[in-house]
Design a protein around this motif. Structure first.
Motif, short mmCIF file in Angstrom:
data_model
loop_
_atom_site.label_atom_id
_atom_site.label_comp_id
_atom_site.label_asym_id
_atom_site.label_seq_id
_atom_site.Cartn_x
_atom_site.Cartn_y
_atom_site.Cartn_z
N GLY A 145 0.79 -1.23 0.00
CA GLY A 145 0.00 0.00 0.00
C GLY A 145 0.81 1.27 0.00
N LYS A 146 2.05 1.19 -0.44
CA LYS A 146 2.92 2.38 -0.45
C LYS A 146 2.36 3.47 -1.36
CE LYS A 146 6.45 -0.16 -1.65
NZ LYS A 146 5.84 -1.51 -1.45
N ASP A 147 2.00 3.11 -2.59
CA ASP A 147 1.51 4.11 -3.55
C ASP A 147 0.26 4.82 -3.03
OD1 ASP A 147 3.52 3.45 -5.36
OD2 ASP A 147 2.29 1.95 -6.38
N GLY A 148 -0.70 4.04 -2.54
CA GLY A 148 -1.94 4.62 -2.06
C GLY A 148 -1.75 5.51 -0.85
N THR A 149 -0.86 5.10 0.04
CA THR A 149 -0.59 5.90 1.24
C THR A 149 0.07 7.21 0.87
OG1 THR A 149 -0.38 3.90 2.60
CG2 THR A 149 0.62 5.93 3.44
N ILE A 150 1.08 7.15 0.01
CA ILE A 150 1.77 8.38 -0.41
C ILE A 150 0.80 9.32 -1.13
CG2 ILE A 150 3.51 9.27 -2.02
CD1 ILE A 150 5.20 6.81 -1.30
N LEU A 175 5.96 -0.47 5.61
CA LEU A 175 4.60 -0.99 5.54
C LEU A 175 4.66 -2.51 5.43
CD1 LEU A 175 4.09 2.01 5.00
CD2 LEU A 175 2.36 1.35 3.32
N ASP A 176 4.04 -3.18 6.38
CA ASP A 176 4.10 -4.63 6.48
C ASP A 176 2.70 -5.22 6.28
OD1 ASP A 176 5.89 -6.86 7.01
OD2 ASP A 176 4.74 -7.18 8.85
N ILE A 177 2.64 -6.37 5.59
CA ILE A 177 1.36 -7.06 5.43
C ILE A 177 1.58 -8.56 5.59
CG2 ILE A 177 0.17 -5.37 3.96
CD1 ILE A 177 0.98 -7.03 1.53
N SER A 178 0.48 -9.29 5.76
CA SER A 178 0.57 -10.74 5.89
C SER A 178 0.76 -11.38 4.51
CB SER A 178 -0.72 -11.28 6.52
OG SER A 178 -1.82 -11.07 5.66
N ARG A 179 1.24 -12.60 4.52
CA ARG A 179 1.47 -13.31 3.26
C ARG A 179 0.17 -13.52 2.49
NH1 ARG A 179 5.29 -18.69 2.61
NH2 ARG A 179 5.48 -18.59 0.32
N GLU A 180 -0.89 -13.82 3.23
CA GLU A 180 -2.18 -14.06 2.58
C GLU A 180 -2.71 -12.79 1.93
OE1 GLU A 180 -1.43 -14.78 5.74
OE2 GLU A 180 -1.12 -16.95 5.46
N GLU A 181 -2.57 -11.66 2.62
CA GLU A 181 -3.05 -10.39 2.07
C GLU A 181 -2.23 -9.99 0.85
OE1 GLU A 181 -5.40 -6.98 1.63
OE2 GLU A 181 -5.72 -8.82 2.78
N GLN A 182 -0.92 -10.21 0.90
CA GLN A 182 -0.09 -9.89 -0.26
C GLN A 182 -0.51 -10.70 -1.47
OE1 GLN A 182 4.01 -11.39 -0.88
NE2 GLN A 182 4.65 -9.23 -0.79
N LYS A 183 -0.71 -11.97 -1.28
CA LYS A 183 -1.11 -12.85 -2.39
C LYS A 183 -2.43 -12.39 -2.99
CE LYS A 183 -1.73 -17.74 -3.56
NZ LYS A 183 -1.70 -19.13 -3.03
N LYS A 184 -3.38 -12.01 -2.13
CA LYS A 184 -4.68 -11.55 -2.61
C LYS A 184 -4.54 -10.26 -3.42
CE LYS A 184 -7.62 -9.61 0.25
NZ LYS A 184 -8.61 -9.44 1.36
N LEU A 215 -4.38 6.09 7.85
CA LEU A 215 -4.69 7.01 8.94
C LEU A 215 -3.61 6.98 10.01
CD1 LEU A 215 -8.52 6.30 9.38
CD2 LEU A 215 -7.47 8.20 8.16
N ALA A 216 -3.14 5.77 10.33
CA ALA A 216 -2.12 5.64 11.37
C ALA A 216 -0.81 6.29 10.95
CB ALA A 216 -1.90 4.16 11.71
N LEU A 217 -0.42 6.09 9.70
CA LEU A 217 0.83 6.67 9.22
C LEU A 217 0.76 8.20 9.23
CD1 LEU A 217 3.09 5.49 6.33
CD2 LEU A 217 2.46 7.89 6.49
#
Length: 255
Positions: free
Chosen positions: A46-51, A145-154, A214-216
């Motif tokens: 989600g780097k692009d969307g966050t930036i 920015l960290d995500i789970s393996r399952e979320e990345q795959k999706k 929001l957190a970032l």
């Protein structure tokens, strides 16, 4: 993640935080501050969307997003940090690096694009380089920015199926989930060896894109001096937190 009944909607929270960012930028311009924000993370984290949400309402004249492509032959023969130096912020500017010199500790390390010697030299010298930036008046903020393996795959699967996201697809993406453990090992080494008092890492858990954004932004406002907590609130400590080895043991960083 379910929202509390009285929690303002995401769009309303985001708007309030973006107003805070515009106030922050006025102060940066008036004080002649040099602000550099590094945004690193897993592929599809989600780097692009966050930036995009950070810079959406900032002044384009005093805001820059830098996302460099692969190094040229000249770049490979130069001092490693050299190609980023021209993009550092001048007085009154906010610059965001969408990936940065930390490519060496992530993609280059995992994919074999650098030698062991180059990798070790980078991890040894980058804290000194960042300390020099701080000494010379650059305010450096680093996010992973960290995500789970399952979320990345999706998310990577959704990218391939969405014709409007074709520009996001690269050969490296195909390796992201296959080399999950190698990327985890490289990330852990990078965070442990480059987290410092002068340039600490803030980890943002990104499985929930809205909460991550929001957190970032809340963390950025707090870190850069906009401390009106009644108006902007503090980042959720379970979503954005300073890196600590214990976070991995507690399951706050995806393995």
């Amino acid at each position: 993640m379910k929202k509390a009944k009285n929690e303002p909607r995401y769009a309303e929270q985001l708007r309030a935080l973006q107003i805070g960012l515009t106030a922050l930028q006025r102060g940066v311009i008036e004080d002649g501050r040099k602000v550099l924000v590094i945004v690193e993370g897993r592929d599809a984290a989600g780097k692009d969307g966050t930036i995009k949400r950070v810079v959406e309402h900032l002044s384009p004249r005093e805001t820059r997003v830098v996302a460099l492509g692969p190094p040229s032959d000249h770049d490979r023969r130069s001092w490693y940090f050299q190609r980023w130096v021209p993009h550092l912020p001048a007085a009154g500017e906010i610059v965001l690096f969408n990936r940065s010199w930390y490519n060496r500790a992530g993609v280059e390390r995992v994919m074999g694009f650098c030698t062991d010697k180059e990798y070790e030299e980078f991890l040894t010298t980058v804290p000194m380089f960042e300390q020099l930036l701080e000494h010379c008046g650059v305010t450096l903020v680093k996010y992973y920015l960290d995500i789970s393996r399952e979320e990345q795959k999706k998310r990577l699967t959704a990218r391939r199926e969405d014709p409007l996201k074709q520009w996001k697809i690269s050969p490296i993406d195909d390796q992201a989930n296959k080399r999950w453990k190698a990327y985890s090992k490289a990330r852990d080494a990078m965070l442990a060896r480059t987290h410092s008092i002068a340039a600490p890492w803030t980890v943002v858990r990104g499985d929930d894109k809205h909460q991550a954004r929001l957190a970032l932004i809340r963390d950025l406002l707090t870190r850069l001096g906009e401390t009106d907590s009644d108006r902007y609130g503090h980042p959720d400590p379970n979503t954005a937190f300073l890196y600590d080895d214990a976070a991995r043991e507690q399951g706050l960083i995806a393995q």
